[in-house]
Structures are given as structure tokens and as C-alpha cells.
Design a protein around this motif. Structure first.
Motif, PDB file in Angstrom:
ATOM      1  N   VAL A   6       0.870  -1.092  -0.039  1.00  0.00           N
ATOM      2  CA  VAL A   6       0.066   0.031   0.078  1.00  0.00           C
ATOM      3  C   VAL A   6       1.008   1.209   0.128  1.00  0.00           C
ATOM      4  O   VAL A   6       1.854   1.466   0.861  1.00  0.00           O
ATOM      5  CB  VAL A   6      -0.958   0.047   1.111  1.00  0.00           C
ATOM      6  N   ILE A   7       0.648   2.216  -0.914  1.00  0.00           N
ATOM      7  CA  ILE A   7       1.478   3.372  -0.930  1.00  0.00           C
ATOM      8  C   ILE A   7       0.566   4.740  -1.172  1.00  0.00           C
ATOM      9  O   ILE A   7      -0.590   4.609  -1.540  1.00  0.00           O
ATOM     10  CB  ILE A   7       2.402   3.240  -2.414  1.00  0.00           C
ATOM     11  N   PHE A   8       1.159   5.573  -0.698  1.00  0.00           N
ATOM     12  CA  PHE A   8       0.699   7.122  -1.068  1.00  0.00           C
ATOM     13  C   PHE A   8       1.496   7.265  -2.528  1.00  0.00           C
ATOM     14  O   PHE A   8       2.603   7.432  -2.645  1.00  0.00           O
ATOM     15  CB  PHE A   8       1.152   8.309  -0.209  1.00  0.00           C
ATOM     16  N   PRO A   9       0.601   7.377  -3.552  1.00  0.00           N
ATOM     17  CA  PRO A   9       1.048   7.453  -5.014  1.00  0.00           C
ATOM     18  C   PRO A   9       1.666   8.999  -5.183  1.00  0.00           C
ATOM     19  O   PRO A   9       0.949   9.614  -6.263  1.00  0.00           O
ATOM     20  CB  PRO A   9       0.032   7.113  -5.827  1.00  0.00           C
ATOM     21  N   LYS A  10       2.706   9.366  -4.587  1.00  0.00           N
ATOM     22  CA  LYS A  10       3.049  10.534  -4.854  1.00  0.00           C
ATOM     23  C   LYS A  10       4.088  10.443  -6.058  1.00  0.00           C
ATOM     24  O   LYS A  10       4.232   9.437  -6.629  1.00  0.00           O
ATOM     25  CB  LYS A  10       4.128  11.137  -3.643  1.00  0.00           C
ATOM     26  N   MET A  11       4.987  11.609  -6.518  1.00  0.00           N
ATOM     27  CA  MET A  11       5.765  11.669  -7.578  1.00  0.00           C
ATOM     28  C   MET A  11       6.957  10.745  -7.408  1.00  0.00           C
ATOM     29  O   MET A  11       7.744  10.938  -8.373  1.00  0.00           O
ATOM     30  CB  MET A  11       6.028  13.032  -7.995  1.00  0.00           C
ATOM     31  N   SER A  12       7.186  10.109  -6.186  1.00  0.00           N
ATOM     32  CA  SER A  12       8.539   9.285  -6.240  1.00  0.00           C
ATOM     33  C   SER A  12       8.441   8.285  -7.168  1.00  0.00           C
ATOM     34  O   SER A  12       7.727   7.684  -7.682  1.00  0.00           O
ATOM     35  CB  SER A  12       8.512   8.713  -4.801  1.00  0.00           C
ATOM     36  N   PHE A  13       9.651   8.081  -7.799  1.00  0.00           N
ATOM     37  CA  PHE A  13       9.740   7.053  -8.772  1.00  0.00           C
ATOM     38  C   PHE A  13       9.663   5.696  -8.120  1.00  0.00           C
ATOM     39  O   PHE A  13      10.111   5.380  -7.004  1.00  0.00           O
ATOM     40  CB  PHE A  13      11.092   6.887  -9.439  1.00  0.00           C
ATOM     41  N   GLY A  14       9.143   4.692  -8.728  1.00  0.00           N
ATOM     42  CA  GLY A  14       8.936   3.112  -8.072  1.00  0.00           C
ATOM     43  C   GLY A  14       7.488   2.882  -7.693  1.00  0.00           C
ATOM     44  O   GLY A  14       7.341   2.053  -6.681  1.00  0.00           O
ATOM     45  N   ILE A  29      18.855   1.487  -2.175  1.00  0.00           N
ATOM     46  CA  ILE A  29      19.656   2.564  -2.428  1.00  0.00           C
ATOM     47  C   ILE A  29      18.722   3.226  -3.854  1.00  0.00           C
ATOM     48  O   ILE A  29      18.559   2.621  -4.666  1.00  0.00           O
ATOM     49  CB  ILE A  29      20.906   2.273  -2.775  1.00  0.00           C
ATOM     50  N   GLY A  30      18.298   4.480  -3.574  1.00  0.00           N
ATOM     51  CA  GLY A  30      17.498   5.152  -4.287  1.00  0.00           C
ATOM     52  C   GLY A  30      16.136   4.688  -4.251  1.00  0.00           C
ATOM     53  O   GLY A  30      15.537   4.358  -5.151  1.00  0.00           O
ATOM     54  N   THR A  31      15.605   4.602  -3.080  1.00  0.00           N
ATOM     55  CA  THR A  31      14.386   3.751  -2.741  1.00  0.00           C
ATOM     56  C   THR A  31      13.165   4.417  -3.285  1.00  0.00           C
ATOM     57  O   THR A  31      12.197   3.701  -3.482  1.00  0.00           O
ATOM     58  CB  THR A  31      14.305   3.959  -1.283  1.00  0.00           C
ATOM     59  N   GLY A  32      13.085   5.751  -3.761  1.00  0.00           N
ATOM     60  CA  GLY A  32      11.798   6.312  -4.181  1.00  0.00           C
ATOM     61  C   GLY A  32      10.746   6.031  -3.498  1.00  0.00           C
ATOM     62  O   GLY A  32      10.588   6.740  -2.362  1.00  0.00           O
ATOM     63  N   THR A  33       9.616   5.347  -3.711  1.00  0.00           N
ATOM     64  CA  THR A  33       8.608   5.061  -2.952  1.00  0.00           C
ATOM     65  C   THR A  33       8.608   3.986  -1.734  1.00  0.00           C
ATOM     66  O   THR A  33       7.910   4.043  -0.955  1.00  0.00           O
ATOM     67  CB  THR A  33       7.438   4.719  -3.798  1.00  0.00           C
ATOM     68  N   ASN A  36       8.053  10.494   1.054  1.00  0.00           N
ATOM     69  CA  ASN A  36       7.045   9.337   0.648  1.00  0.00           C
ATOM     70  C   ASN A  36       7.531   8.033   1.040  1.00  0.00           C
ATOM     71  O   ASN A  36       6.546   7.249   1.491  1.00  0.00           O
ATOM     72  CB  ASN A  36       7.094   9.553  -0.807  1.00  0.00           C
ATOM     73  N   SER A  37       8.755   7.688   0.940  1.00  0.00           N
ATOM     74  CA  SER A  37       9.087   6.282   1.356  1.00  0.00           C
ATOM     75  C   SER A  37       8.802   6.030   2.940  1.00  0.00           C
ATOM     76  O   SER A  37       8.460   4.957   3.493  1.00  0.00           O
ATOM     77  CB  SER A  37      10.598   6.192   1.305  1.00  0.00           C
TER      78      SER A  37
END
Length: 277
Positions: free
Chosen positions: A111-119, A146-150, A177-178
Motif C-alpha cells: 500500500v502506498i501514497f502514490p506521490k511523484m516518487s519513482f517506483g 539505494i534510491g528507494t523512491g516510494t 514518501n518512502s
């Protein structure tokens, strides 16, 4: 914080090519329609000359035109949420937003908050990494993303049995976001560091697993660090590059005692699993 929305009007056959090229110059989020590709990046990283050079490179192969606008963070996020749909990986994992209903038919649900983070799972590289993870043993493992994004890849590792998770990213929004997404998936007290991996003071010296879904150029530069973070027998998962780039990645990895174990390809994008000897 503001973002650049770059819109390229071109034949659909060239979308993947432009995505690969734009990823190399810093764009990290993409949306496709029938005859248009939209790409996003932080305004302070945008260089129109680099975009123009990409378009010029293919002028003899396709009629492509571009335009761009600056978008406020809040406005971008609102549009992204309206168009976000759950992603299903291999019939086993489902990545959904907080505003979607759960689906018990899937073994794993993130489950995620779909923000502009990649992934968010929509891009083939994230899909490939999730697929590789589900084919691997994470039981009792320590993991750094590394480079976790979402944070999706780190969340998947925890759901597969990893007992220690750490994450990094260079972008403040990705850090925010992550961290939110870790909490949504009952992951608490996860160390999340902002900055380039070579400049960070991490919690541990070694990890059982390193995850890195970034882009080819960064992966090649940071390969020595990835290797140094792994004990013998440790596993490295890489993505963010085209199938045609596999040899370059594999050769660089070999120089640091990293051997290719498995490859996954989707839509010409690749993900690799390597072990340290």
C-alpha cells in the motif's frame, strides 16, 4: 518545490526509446498515452539543451515535438493520484494506493501514497525488480535499498522475510514518501538517509542484499560501493537500464567480484540479480 512536465508528441513505438534517453538525463517519472509521452523531473535539475539533444538524435526516424511547463508539487500530486491504478506483478503481488480497496487474492499487497516518487510499480524496471525479489530468499536478511523512491522494493523485501531494512535517496520528496509508505505497511523505525550513497554514514557496514533501481550511469559509477556493502555470498539486485546495456553492467560488476545469476526483461528494460564471490 516545483517540477517540470515535459510532453513529447511522437509515435507510440518510440515511447520506450525516449523513456530510456530521458531517464539518462534525470527524468524519473513517466506517463504514456496513445500519441504522447509525459516525463517529470525536479525543476532545479532541468536542462532544456539536454532534452533538445535527445529529440535531435531521432529526428530522422520520427517526427517528435516537445513542450514543457513548470508544475507545483501539490498540483502534480493531485493529477497523479487521479490517474493511479493498482499494479499486479506475476499474479502474486499487488501495489495499490491508499484509496483502493484491498484484494485478498494476492499473496502480497503493498500500500502506498502514490506521490511523484519513482517506483510506483508502473514502470517496467520496478516491475522487474519486484519479480526478481519474489523469486529470491529474503528470510532473515539485512537489506539496503539505494534510491528507494516510494520504498516499494524495500517493502517487498520485508514482506518476503527480511528482518532489517535501510534505505537511501537523494530527493527530499522520496525520503518523505518512502517513510510514509513504510508506516502504511507496518514497517517502523526504518533508517532512511538523504544523499549520494558514497557520502552517507550508514547504520551498518555490510548487508546481505543491496537493491538499486536507478539508471545505467549511476549504477556504473556506484558499482564499487555496492560491492563493498556486500559480504561474500551477498546479493545485488539492479535495474534502471535497457536490455542492450546488460553487457556493460555485467562487465563492470565482474570487476568487483559480482557474478550474474538471473536476468528479467520486460518492454526492453532489464533487471539483474548478481552475487558476490
Amino acid at each position: 518545490m516545483t517540477f517540470i512536465k515535459l510532453s513529447i508528441s511522437c509515435a507510440a513505438d518510440f515511447h520506450e526509446i525516449f523513456i530510456a534517453e530521458l531517464a539518462e538525463i534525470g527524468f524519473d517519472t513517466f506517463e504514456e498515452s496513445e500519441d504522447q509521452l509525459d516525463a517529470y523531473m525536479a525543476s532545479n535539475l532541468f536542462q532544456e539543451l539536454a532534452v533538445r539533444e535527445v529529440i535531435q538524435r531521432y529526428k530522422d526516424l520520427t517526427q517528435a515535438k516537445y513542450s514543457y511547463t513548470e508544475v507545483q508539487k501539490e498540483n502534480w500530486n493531485e493529477e497523479w493520484e487521479k490517474n493511479y491504478h493498482p499494479i499486479e506483478v506475476e499474479g502474486k503481488c499487488r501495489v495499490r494506493a491508499v484509496f483502493h480497496d484491498p484484494n485478498p487474492d494476492f499473496e502480497y499487497e503493498i500500500v502506498i501514497f502514490p506521490k511523484m516518487s519513482f517506483g510506483t510499480g508502473h514502470h517496467a524496471t520496478t516491475y522487474n525488480m519486484l519479480s526478481l525479489e519474489m523469486q529470491s530468499d529474503f528470510t532473515g536478511k539485512s537489506v539496503i535499498d539505494i534510491g528507494t523512491g516510494t520504498g516499494v522494493l524495500a517493502i517487498m523485501a520485508q514482506k518476503l522475510g527480511a528482518t532489517y531494512i535501510e534505505a537511501t535517496d537523494i530527493d527530499d520528496w522520496c525520503i518523505e514518501n518512502s517513510t510514509e509508505n513504510f508506516g502504511l505497511n507496518d514497517m517502523h523505525d526504518v533508517p532512511v538517509h538523504q544523499g549520494v550513497i558514497d557520502e552517507l554514514k550508514l547504520t551498518r557496514d555490510k548487508y546481505d542484499v543491496v537493491l538499486a533501481n536507478i539508471n545505467k550511469n549511476v549504477l556504473l559509477v556506484e558499482m564499487p560501493t555496492y560491492s563493498s556493502l556486500l559480504d561474500t555470498g551477498g546479493v545485488l539486485f539492479l535495474s534502471g537500464f535497457y536490455e542492450a546495456d546488460i553487457e556493460d553492467i555485467k562487465n563492470m560488476a565482474a570487476a568487483y567480484n559480482l557474478s550474474l545469476v538471473q536476468t528479467v526483461i520486460k518492454d526492453n528494460w532489464a533487471a539483474l540479480k548478481l552475487t558476490k564471490s
